[in-house]
Design a protein around this motif. Sequence first.
Motif, PDB file in Angstrom:
ATOM      1  N   GLY A  23      46.366  23.311  33.840  1.00  0.00           N
ATOM      2  CA  GLY A  23      45.113  24.066  33.914  1.00  0.00           C
ATOM      3  C   GLY A  23      44.707  24.363  35.346  1.00  0.00           C
ATOM      4  O   GLY A  23      44.288  25.478  35.679  1.00  0.00           O
ATOM      5  N   ILE A  24      44.819  23.367  36.227  1.00  0.00           N
ATOM      6  CA  ILE A  24      44.473  23.562  37.635  1.00  0.00           C
ATOM      7  C   ILE A  24      45.394  24.594  38.275  1.00  0.00           C
ATOM      8  O   ILE A  24      44.952  25.468  39.032  1.00  0.00           O
ATOM      9  N   ALA A  26      46.932  27.072  36.784  1.00  0.00           N
ATOM     10  CA  ALA A  26      46.599  28.395  36.262  1.00  0.00           C
ATOM     11  C   ALA A  26      45.335  28.945  36.916  1.00  0.00           C
ATOM     12  O   ALA A  26      45.273  30.123  37.280  1.00  0.00           O
ATOM     13  N   VAL A  27      44.338  28.085  37.114  1.00  0.00           N
ATOM     14  CA  VAL A  27      43.098  28.523  37.758  1.00  0.00           C
ATOM     15  C   VAL A  27      43.352  28.905  39.211  1.00  0.00           C
ATOM     16  O   VAL A  27      42.831  29.913  39.708  1.00  0.00           O
ATOM     17  N   GLN A  28      44.174  28.145  39.916  1.00  0.00           N
ATOM     18  CA  GLN A  28      44.489  28.468  41.313  1.00  0.00           C
ATOM     19  C   GLN A  28      45.212  29.803  41.420  1.00  0.00           C
ATOM     20  O   GLN A  28      44.884  30.620  42.291  1.00  0.00           O
ATOM     21  N   CYS A  30      45.177  32.357  39.276  1.00  0.00           N
ATOM     22  CA  CYS A  30      44.252  33.447  38.938  1.00  0.00           C
ATOM     23  C   CYS A  30      43.252  33.687  40.059  1.00  0.00           C
ATOM     24  O   CYS A  30      42.892  34.832  40.352  1.00  0.00           O
ATOM     25  N   SER A  31      42.795  32.625  40.704  1.00  0.00           N
ATOM     26  CA  SER A  31      41.844  32.767  41.806  1.00  0.00           C
ATOM     27  C   SER A  31      42.471  33.480  42.987  1.00  0.00           C
ATOM     28  O   SER A  31      41.832  34.336  43.616  1.00  0.00           O
TER      29      SER A  31
END
Length: 89
Positions: A23-24, A26-28, A30-31
């Motif tokens: 999850g981390i 994927a968020v990184q 996308c950011s």
Amino acid sequence: MLGALIVARLQGELKLPALKAIGIGAVQTCSMIALIVLGASILGSAAAFLAFPPRVAEIVTGLQLSPFMLIVALIVFYLILGCFLDGSA
């Protein structure tokens, strides 16, 4: 993220710490993509506000180059930029 979940499940390593790391990550990712798009949007707006594209078009038109020579000039320009910008990245 879905692909990482499937691979982790098939390998039998779908645990809470692995799920958190997925999850981390994927968020990184996308950011980072969102920041690149935001920067490009701001740069495009600034260039349009400063009327940069018409000025460059006038300069290129004033050179009166043939289409082939224009392509050669662009390639040389990109090669020179690549020598300096690649190292700073």
